[in-house]
Design an enzyme around this catalytic site. Structure first.
Site, PDB file in Angstrom:
ATOM      1  N   TYR A   1       0.857  -1.184   0.000  1.00 28.32           N
ATOM      2  CA  TYR A   1       0.000   0.000   0.000  1.00 28.32           C
ATOM      3  C   TYR A   1       0.895   1.236   0.000  1.00 28.32           C
ATOM      4  CZ  TYR A   1       1.167  -0.137   4.965  1.00 28.32           C
ATOM      5  OH  TYR A   1       1.857  -0.188   6.155  1.00 28.32           O
TER       6      TYR A   1
ATOM      7  N   SER B   1       8.883   0.716  14.619  1.00 24.72           N
ATOM      8  CA  SER B   1       8.739  -0.173  13.466  1.00 24.72           C
ATOM      9  C   SER B   1       7.563   0.184  12.573  1.00 24.72           C
ATOM     10  CB  SER B   1       8.606  -1.629  13.945  1.00 24.72           C
ATOM     11  OG  SER B   1       7.466  -1.783  14.776  1.00 24.72           O
ATOM     12  N   GLY B   2       6.728   1.133  12.985  1.00 25.14           N
ATOM     13  CA  GLY B   2       5.687   1.606  12.080  1.00 25.14           C
ATOM     14  C   GLY B   2       4.250   1.424  12.508  1.00 25.14           C
TER      15      GLY B   2
ATOM     16  N   HIS C   1      -4.609   5.691  13.842  1.00 21.57           N
ATOM     17  CA  HIS C   1      -4.974   6.681  12.833  1.00 21.57           C
ATOM     18  C   HIS C   1      -6.391   6.464  12.305  1.00 21.57           C
ATOM     19  CE1 HIS C   1      -4.525   3.710   9.577  1.00 21.57           C
ATOM     20  NE2 HIS C   1      -3.375   3.344  10.145  1.00 21.57           N
TER      21      HIS C   1
ATOM     22  N   CYS D   1      -1.432  -1.488  12.379  1.00 22.85           N
ATOM     23  CA  CYS D   1      -1.897  -0.251  13.010  1.00 22.85           C
ATOM     24  C   CYS D   1      -3.276  -0.440  13.638  1.00 22.85           C
ATOM     25  CB  CYS D   1      -1.964   0.871  11.978  1.00 22.85           C
ATOM     26  SG  CYS D   1      -0.354   1.397  11.338  1.00 22.85           S
TER      27      CYS D   1
END
Length: 414
Positions: A324, A338-339, A343, A361
């Site tokens: 993505y 690490s991300g 959100h 996430c």
């Protein structure tokens, strides 16, 4: 002793004085009330200029101020971690100024008798220092204090970067983080120079993450509204080998209100408590199989109103079914290095509250994400449960993922 000899053997003592003037170090102090010639001489014949030597100036009159300065006048390669002292055996020290060749002053304190002044801070490596001031003898006469010396040059200079920022308001789980530009091998010496002061009593400890980072956290979350000051008094400290502290610094920050969030991955829900009271329950989606969201205590590290999220940054290449690249992810708050973020995720609205479909996430509606973004500060905790994958040490601000006793064991002074 000398004045007694003068009374008894005036001619003989003149010869002795002449020999002393030739064979001793030069004067560090000058009487403001007596002629300079023959009035004072060094008490240390043949005084050297090596580190640790002192400059001293006995007076002919025992009632006059008798000044001794350490290190000696003209000394070189003086260790920056050794104190500078100015002492008188008669009368009192009136004032002392110690400053380097840039004009920066070093603070110091007088003892209760005002007979000794001692520097309170370390010195800069490779700098020339001037000592000046006045002392007053019991005879009421003033003596000038005047000396110079040079500190040794450092092979490498130790400097610090700090989070949070000076003046910042942060969340209740914010760790103090000090990042060094050089590896610290004498961690205990450096840690002794670090001090945390709080407006209310707070127990806490330092913890060395590695040779170039030391963190501090309280035993429990910071009390809301606490004022915190961090003194990094490392100027002049020997960090090991030939690495010396080049400067000191101080930062102050404030703890905001308590905002503590809990994410239950298995139940697909996040609850937000503000000031200890439930403020909102939010349907969420978390990591799907192969991208399981980590459980543990996470801390909000960064906040972005919009953020590009490119799967290439986590090793997923274009062409992969899981790839993505979204240019405008809204209300994004980072919780791992690490991300992992929290959100807005309008593309997964059908799964929020019922299924985990993300790449790790925590996603929610734009409305909930915007609300949550408006409540939080950098340093607020997000406690995640419901998965068997756990936080790795150092993957974000992971200070709260071990017991306090275990964390405290990471102090060099424990």
């Amino acid at each position: 002793m000398l004045s007694s000899t003068v009374r008894k053997h005036g001619l003989a003592v003149a010869g002795v004085c002449m020999m002393l003037l030739i064979g001793t170090a030069c004067s560090d102090t000058k009487s403001a009330d007596s002629p300079p010639a023959g009035s004072q001489s060094s008490s240390t014949p043949g005084a050297s200029t090596t580190p640790g030597d002192d400059s001293s100036k006995p007076a002919d009159d025992p009632a006059a101020a008798n000044i001794k300065i350490v290190p000696a006048k003209g000394a070189s390669a003086v260790r920056p971690d050794k104190p500078v002292t100015v002492t008188t055996t008669a009368g009192t020290i009136q004032d002392v100024t110690l400053k380097d060749d840039d004009g920066d002053k070093v603070s110091g304190t007088l003892n209760s008798e005002k007979s000794q002044w001692t520097s309170a801070e370390g010195l800069k490596p490779g700098a020339t220092y001037t000592v000046s001031g006045t002392a007053q003898g019991t005879d009421g006469k003033s003596i000038e204090i005047d000396s110079t010396f040079t500190t040794l040059s450092a092979g490498s200079s130790l400097k610090a970067s700090v989070a949070p920022l000076n003046g910042e308001t942060v969340g209740v789980a914010m760790p103090i983080q000090i990042f060094w530009n050089r590896s610290v091998t004498d961690k205990a010496a450096v840690e002794k120079r670090l001090k945390v002061t709080t407006s209310v009593p707070v127990e806490g400890t330092w913890h060395w993450m590695n040779a170039k980072q030391v963190n501090y956290r309280p035993k429990a979350y910071w009390p809301a509204g606490t004022k915190v000051t961090v003194d990094i008094n490392t100027r002049g400290v020997n960090a090991g080998g030939d690495v010396w502290g080049a400067s000191s610094r101080k930062i102050s920050f404030t703890i905001g209100r308590s905002v503590v969030s809990h994410v239950d991955v298995a139940k697909h829900v996040m609850t937000v408590a503000i000031g200890g009271k439930l403020a909102r329950t939010i349907p969420i989606t978390a990591g799907k199989d192969g991208f399981t969201t980590r459980s543990g205590v996470k801390v909000i590290m960064e906040k972005f109103k919009t953020k590009r999220m490119d799967a290439a940054t986590i090793g997923i290449k274009p062409g992969d079914p899981n790839y993505y690249n979204i240019s405008n992810v809204q209300w994004a708050q980072r919780v791992t290095s690490s991300g992992e973020f929290i959100h807005g995720a309008p593309w997964s609205s059908g799964s929020q509250g019922s299924a985990n479909v993300s790449h790790g996430c925590v996603g929610m509606s734009l409305k909930d994400a915007q609300w949550f973004f408006g409540q939080t500060l950098r340093g607020d905790p997000v406690v995640v449960t419901g998965t068997s994958r756990h936080m790795e040490t150092g993957n974000g601000w992971t200070d709260w993922n071990q017991s306090y006793s275990s964390y405290k064991a990471g102090s060099a002074l424990a």
